[in-house]
Design a protein around this motif. Structure first.
Motif, short mmCIF file in Angstrom:
data_model
loop_
_atom_site.label_atom_id
_atom_site.label_comp_id
_atom_site.label_asym_id
_atom_site.label_seq_id
_atom_site.Cartn_x
_atom_site.Cartn_y
_atom_site.Cartn_z
N ASN A 11 0.83 -1.22 0.00
CA ASN A 11 0.00 0.00 0.00
C ASN A 11 0.86 1.26 0.00
OD1 ASN A 11 -2.24 -1.62 0.07
ND2 ASN A 11 -2.61 -1.38 2.26
N ILE A 12 1.96 1.22 0.76
CA ILE A 12 2.89 2.36 0.78
C ILE A 12 3.47 2.58 -0.62
CG2 ILE A 12 5.12 3.16 1.67
CD1 ILE A 12 4.40 1.78 4.32
N ALA A 13 3.84 1.47 -1.28
CA ALA A 13 4.41 1.58 -2.63
C ALA A 13 3.39 2.18 -3.60
CB ALA A 13 4.85 0.20 -3.11
N VAL A 14 2.11 1.83 -3.45
CA VAL A 14 1.06 2.36 -4.33
C VAL A 14 0.97 3.89 -4.18
CG1 VAL A 14 -1.43 2.42 -4.71
CG2 VAL A 14 -0.28 0.24 -4.42
N VAL A 15 1.15 4.39 -2.96
CA VAL A 15 1.14 5.84 -2.75
C VAL A 15 2.31 6.49 -3.50
CG1 VAL A 15 1.30 7.71 -1.05
CG2 VAL A 15 0.00 5.65 -0.52
N TYR A 16 3.49 5.87 -3.42
CA TYR A 16 4.64 6.42 -4.15
C TYR A 16 4.43 6.35 -5.67
CZ TYR A 16 7.43 7.02 0.06
OH TYR A 16 7.91 7.45 1.27
N LEU A 17 3.72 5.31 -6.15
CA LEU A 17 3.38 5.26 -7.57
C LEU A 17 2.48 6.43 -7.95
CD1 LEU A 17 2.64 1.45 -8.12
CD2 LEU A 17 4.63 2.71 -8.89
N ALA A 18 1.50 6.74 -7.07
CA ALA A 18 0.61 7.86 -7.33
C ALA A 18 1.38 9.19 -7.33
CB ALA A 18 -0.50 7.90 -6.29
N LYS A 19 2.42 9.27 -6.49
CA LYS A 19 3.25 10.48 -6.44
C LYS A 19 4.30 10.51 -7.56
CE LYS A 19 4.61 12.07 -2.46
NZ LYS A 19 5.29 12.18 -1.15
N LYS A 20 4.30 9.44 -8.38
CA LYS A 20 5.26 9.29 -9.49
C LYS A 20 6.71 9.18 -8.99
CE LYS A 20 2.24 11.68 -12.75
NZ LYS A 20 1.62 10.41 -13.16
N GLU A 21 6.88 8.72 -7.76
CA GLU A 21 8.21 8.44 -7.22
C GLU A 21 8.48 6.95 -7.41
OE1 GLU A 21 8.70 9.99 -3.26
OE2 GLU A 21 7.68 11.87 -3.75
N PHE A 22 8.74 6.60 -8.69
CA PHE A 22 8.77 5.18 -9.08
C PHE A 22 9.95 4.43 -8.47
CE2 PHE A 22 6.66 7.46 -12.64
CZ PHE A 22 5.39 6.95 -12.43
N ASN A 23 11.09 5.07 -8.37
CA ASN A 23 12.27 4.37 -7.83
C ASN A 23 12.07 3.99 -6.36
OD1 ASN A 23 13.82 4.39 -10.21
ND2 ASN A 23 14.43 6.52 -9.84
N THR A 24 11.43 4.88 -5.60
CA THR A 24 11.14 4.56 -4.20
C THR A 24 10.18 3.38 -4.11
OG1 THR A 24 11.40 6.89 -3.61
CG2 THR A 24 10.29 5.47 -2.01
N ALA A 25 9.17 3.38 -4.99
CA ALA A 25 8.21 2.27 -5.01
C ALA A 25 8.90 0.96 -5.37
CB ALA A 25 7.09 2.57 -6.00
N ILE A 26 9.83 1.01 -6.32
CA ILE A 26 10.53 -0.21 -6.77
C ILE A 26 11.31 -0.83 -5.61
CG2 ILE A 26 12.46 -1.00 -8.20
CD1 ILE A 26 11.40 1.00 -10.36
N LYS A 27 12.01 -0.02 -4.83
CA LYS A 27 12.78 -0.54 -3.69
C LYS A 27 11.88 -1.26 -2.70
CE LYS A 27 16.37 3.05 -3.90
NZ LYS A 27 16.97 4.21 -3.21
N ILE A 28 10.74 -0.66 -2.40
CA ILE A 28 9.81 -1.27 -1.44
C ILE A 28 9.24 -2.58 -1.98
CG2 ILE A 28 7.61 -0.93 -0.24
CD1 ILE A 28 8.20 2.09 -0.30
N LEU A 29 8.89 -2.60 -3.26
CA LEU A 29 8.25 -3.78 -3.84
C LEU A 29 9.24 -4.93 -4.03
CD1 LEU A 29 5.99 -1.85 -6.34
CD2 LEU A 29 5.19 -3.23 -4.42
N TYR A 30 10.50 -4.61 -4.36
CA TYR A 30 11.52 -5.67 -4.42
C TYR A 30 11.67 -6.35 -3.06
CZ TYR A 30 13.57 -5.56 -9.10
OH TYR A 30 13.78 -5.71 -10.44
N LYS A 31 11.64 -5.56 -2.00
CA LYS A 31 11.73 -6.13 -0.66
C LYS A 31 10.56 -7.06 -0.39
CE LYS A 31 12.30 -4.76 4.20
NZ LYS A 31 12.40 -3.63 5.15
N ASN A 32 9.41 -6.71 -0.93
CA ASN A 32 8.23 -7.56 -0.74
C ASN A 32 8.36 -8.90 -1.46
OD1 ASN A 32 6.47 -6.34 1.03
ND2 ASN A 32 4.82 -6.09 -0.45
N ILE A 33 8.67 -8.87 -2.75
CA ILE A 33 8.66 -10.13 -3.52
C ILE A 33 9.84 -11.03 -3.15
CG2 ILE A 33 7.43 -9.05 -5.45
CD1 ILE A 33 10.09 -9.09 -6.99
#
Length: 551
Positions: free
Chosen positions: A154-176
């Motif tokens: 959910n946090i990563a989705v917020v960063y996607l909405a803010k167009k901060e894609f690199n921050t979202a990528i770091k969080i999602l890699y940690k997830n998978i």
């Protein structure tokens, strides 16, 4: 003599014992009955929620809230209500309900879920900073691994909405890369899909592989709700190089959204259908999207009003029930209250006499005794005589008796309050407000403005006592003589003084003549603390007083 001295405390103890014993048995019965009602209401609420009859579900969740036995039960159903409001885009209502759940929650059990609900609402309102704040608050040690991964997604989705894609990528890699997440295919597919979308936005070719892997996994789960975002993201990917395939994926998303009755996803899917459709079909799709959007807005507007009405009706019903219960208690305990207060006053007078207080105390006792004799004794006798000689089965005569008893009770209480000790510590403000509000009834509306603007703790004790007694004198005189329906008391201050303004809409000059003694007492009290007090009145135009007290 000994028996006479003990009669009052013994009577009091017997009354308290009877009340406590009866109250204990009654409370157990009430608790059991409340739990049965709570369980029945929650079962019905979830039944209607499953059937997607959300207005009925909301009604029964609200009903369960009103029969809950503790804060966590109340917080639980409030969370469900907040979810339904969010579903219908009633974001302000959902935020208010989730905040109410937070206020009622006991301990940390429901806090992560309440924070998550607030974060979802803020995200939908594009308040991304607040959304991140509450997602981070919801992330704590009490959550399971899968729940922590859900919050990170959910946090990563917020960063996607803010167009901060690199921050979202770091969080999602940690997830998978979390081994425990692979057991939960739903959350794993969700994180994988969002990662693929973020990678595509950064022109990373690995994004497509992530999207396709997530789609295959979601297809195997056969969950239409989860399939929709995969189809939407793939449609967005293909629209640059294969519009036919992009249209096909948008159609798949629309069909899945229709099956699960998700109006927002249908609108989103139609948007991609329009972008990738053949020119001949664009107009029809656009008209369909507008009609669907109008229909959704009407349904949601109606639902918002319905939710607000349910909560209002529920609150009104509770208030009416409380008023009914209060009226019953007043009738039941009216005689007891009068007797206890009279016995208390008599007990205090006798106690003071035995101790032989100084002359000032003796004067006070004499005044109290005279008030009791002049104002109460004859009327108590008249009420008793009326009760003995009238047919109280007659509603009109019963009502007259109850009104007389209520007047006796009010006057007895006023005598007690007038001569009671004044609280001058931290609770002084509440003590003062309670005094002023005690004069409010169905005929007189007392309005108090800016009482919190004064730092009462910094005032000297003698100032507090003077303010209390002067306002008490003004209110008593108002009640006796002015025939006012509105009284306004305002508090103001500056660096040098405190100003208190009193005004009413009473008879004016007539009441000033009746108030001479009371106003003289008020003047003496204010002058004693080096303040000033002025009176302004005119026949038929009310009565005003302004008090200025130096700090």
């Amino acid at each position: 003599m000994i028996l006479k001295r003990l009669s009052f405390p013994i009577l009091l103890v017997m009354l308290l014992f009877y009340s406590c014993n009866k109250g204990s048995n009654t409370q157990n019965s009430i608790n059991n009955n409340s739990y049965i009602k709570y369980k029945k209401s929650t079962d019905l609420a979830f039944y209607y929620k499953e059937k997607q009859l959300f207005d009925s579900a909301f009604y029964y969740f609200d009903k369960a809230k009103n029969t809950s036995q503790n804060g966590n039960q109340k917080a639980y159903v409030l969370l469900e209500m907040a979810w339904i409001q969010k579903l219908f885009s009633d974001f302000s209502g959902s935020e208010s309900t989730a905040t109410e759940a937070y206020k009622n929650a006991e301990g940390p059990l429901y806090l992560p879920y309440i924070y998550n609900a607030l974060a979802l609402v803020y995200k939908e309102q594009y308040n991304y900073d607040e959304a991140l704040k509450y997602y981070n608050k919801s992330y704590n040690k009490s959550l399971s691994n899968s729940e922590k991964c859900t919050i990170r997604n959910n946090i990563a989705v917020v960063y996607l909405a803010k167009k901060e894609f690199n921050t979202a990528i770091k969080i999602l890699y940690k997830n998978i890369e979390n081994d425990s997440l692979k057991k939960d295919k739903t959350i794993y597919a969700k994180s994988l899909d969002n990662l693929g979308y973020a990678l595509l936005k950064t022109k990373n070719s690995k994004g497509f592989d992530c999207l396709k892997q997530s789609e295959r996994l979601r297809d195997s789960l056969n969950n239409d709700f989860e399939k929709i975002p995969s189809y939407i993201h793939l449609s967005e990917f293909y629209q640059e190089n294969n519009q036919k395939l992009a249209f096909d994926f948008a159609q798949k998303a629309y069909q899945a959204a229709t099956r699960i009755n998700s109006p927002d996803d249908r609108i989103e899917a139609l948007k991609f259908c329009i972008i990738n459709a053949e020119p001949i079909n664009i107009k029809a799709l656009a008209v369909h999207q507008m009609q669907l959007s109008d229909s959704i807005n009407r349904v949601r507007s109606s639902a918002k009003n319905q939710f607000a009405k349910i909560k209002y009706d529920s609150s009104k019903a509770i208030k009416e029930k409380e008023n009914t219960e209060k009226e019953k208690q007043q009738v039941s305990f009216l005689f007891i209250g009068i007797i206890l207060i009279l016995l208390l006053i008599i007990f205090l007078v006798r106690f003071f006499n035995r101790r032989k207080f100084k002359n000032s105390v003796y004067t006070t006792e004499t005044r109290i005794a005279k008030k009791i004799h002049d104002e109460l004794a004859n009327d108590v006798f008249k009420a008793m005589n009326y009760a003995e000689n009238q047919d109280l089965q007659n509603p009109d005569k019963k009502e007259i008796l109850l009104q007389n008893l209520d007047d006796l009770y009010t006057r007895t209480r006023n005598i007690s309050q007038t001569n009671s000790e004044i609280e001058t510590g931290e609770e002084y403000k509440d003590f003062l407000i309670q005094l002023l509000n005690s004069f409010s009834n169905e005929n007189v509306n007392v309005i108090i403005n800016n009482s919190s603007s004064i730092d009462w703790l910094k005032l000297k004790k003698e100032i507090k006592i003077a303010v209390y007694r002067v306002l008490q004198e003004l209110m008593v005189n108002m009640k006796k003589h002015s025939e006012s329906s509105v009284v306004i008391i305002s508090f103001e201050h500056d660096t040098k003084s405190i100003q208190i303004k009193y005004s009413d809409n009473g008879k004016g000059i007539v009441q000033l003549e009746n108030h001479k003694k009371g106003l003289h007492n008020a003047e003496n009290r204010i002058h004693a603390i080096k303040g000033t007090i002025t009176f302004e009145t005119e026949s038929g135009k009310g009565f005003k007083t302004k008090i200025i007290i130096p700090k």
